[in-house]
Design an enzyme around this catalytic site. Structure first.
Site, short mmCIF file in Angstrom:
data_model
loop_
_atom_site.label_atom_id
_atom_site.label_comp_id
_atom_site.label_asym_id
_atom_site.label_seq_id
_atom_site.Cartn_x
_atom_site.Cartn_y
_atom_site.Cartn_z
CE LYS A 35 -0.26 0.01 5.04
NZ LYS A 35 -1.12 0.05 6.24
CE1 TYR A 252 13.86 31.73 5.25
CE2 TYR A 252 14.01 29.41 4.66
CZ TYR A 252 13.79 30.72 4.31
OH TYR A 252 13.48 31.04 3.01
#
Length: 356
Positions: A35, A252
């Site tokens: 899956k 950042y």
């Protein structure tokens, strides 16, 4: 020149990991779980490498259709079953085996008019409290399915919540054994963790998932110790080098401040590629085959690696984010998540190819 980030999938590793599962499973059949686009490795690519499995487990009818288009003729287990009675025609067309986990699904089967009956896996909720019938409702549900002309073979199943943890499977296994006593049906219990550790869970069908992709389900034991090989290597290159003085910041938020003169490599990989943004300073990374650490915040398209102790690494130096030489579970642990999430989260924009 194209961006250097690439996810290489290793078919031989998938085959090795299936062989490990086969060895552990003994006489049990293997329902390989593919899956989530083959846990991020590509459904078709994973299926071809795992073609010797006895069945495939998927989440959607679309996935089942892709497998049938590939020529797969063995069982396909639809892990959440059908969501609506209108899907039963397509379920029949794709010849899927249905997981039945609530009473409304039984009613759908009782009221259907298929040409051929469906094989089903009847799910017991043995304590995970996610899907399945409570023990007190299980036998009545089995009786309804047994009496239903639209149902053929019935396999009994359950799923373990803590097979990968210290709690183990003993509590749930007691409930399962009490519910399944004297029932003459095939049984499917073991996920990857249970298959690796608990012989009593192997029964007639096993359902390995993460182990097939070369990652350990256990926090305290890596894949190499389990004879598993990584099936995906996410790699890139250094695209810039910065020289920092003590007190300079990186990235950042200036979340990392250099405490000495440093060399920092900028890597072409970021959270838009599926690398976890919450992976902070210290997450392991390989540069020129040498293990080092990330620095500062992960950006959308880039992250930074400490090159201070790798003097030969400059622009163009090869980088492994996870895979061969760096277990994905080590990166996941440093980022406070699990390997499943990292593998499944690789973004569509990352090129994927097969490699040795």
């Amino acid at each position: 020149m194209s961006r250097p980030l690439i996810a290489r999938i290793h078919p031989a590793a998938l085959q090795n990991n299936l062989a490990v599962a086969r060895r552990l499973a003994g006489d049990a059949r293997i329902m390989a779980v593919i899956k989530a686009n083959g846990y991020g490795h590509g459904l078709r690519r994973a299926a071809r490498a795992l073609w010797d499995a006895d069945g495939f487990a998927v989440m959607s009818l679309e996935e089942a259709g892709h497998l049938r288009d590939l020529g797969w003729g063995k069982p396909i287990l639809l892990l959440e079953g059908m969501f609506d009675a209108a899907e039963l025609a397509e379920c029949e067309a794709q010849r899927v085996t249905l997981v039945v986990h609530h009473a409304e699904q039984i009613a759908m089967l009782e009221q259907a008019h298929p040409v051929s009956p469906f094989p089903v896996f009847l799910k017991l909720n043995s304590g995970m409290n996610r899907l399945g019938f409570k023990p007190e409702d299980f036998h009545a549900s089995l009786a309804r399915l047994t009496a239903c002309a639209n149902v053929s073979e019935i396999t009994l199943m359950s799923h373990f919540a803590t097979a990968d943890e210290a709690a183990g499977v003993s509590g749930q296994l007691e409930i399962i054994q009490a519910a399944f006593t004297d029932l003459d049906h095939p049984v499917s219990l073991a996920n990857s963790a249970a298959l690796l550790r608990y012989r009593a869970t192997r029964r007639d069908w096993v359902r390995p998932g993460i182990m097939l992709y070369g990652a350990s389900p256990f926090a305290e034991e890596d894949a190499h110790a389990l004879d598993l090989q990584p099936a995906m290597t996410l790699s890139s290159r250094i695209i810039a080098v910065q020289t920092l003085a003590s007190g300079d910041a990186v990235g950042y938020g200036a979340s990392y401040i250099a405490d000495r003169p440093m060399r920092v490599g900028v890597v072409a990989c970021g959270y838009a590629d599926g690398y976890p943004r919450h992976a902070g300073t210290g997450t392991p990374i390989l540069v020129n085959g040498q293990r080092t650490r990330t620095l500062g915040r992960v950006s959308m398209d880039m992250l930074c690696a400490d090159l201070t102790d790798i003097p030969g690494a400059g622009v163009g130096a090869p980088v492994v984010l996870w895979g061969k030489g760096l277990p994905v579970e080590a990166v996941a642990a440093a980022a406070g998540t699990i390997s499943y999430e990292l593998l499944c989260a690789v973004a569509q924009r990352v090129p994927m190819s097969e490699g040795t």
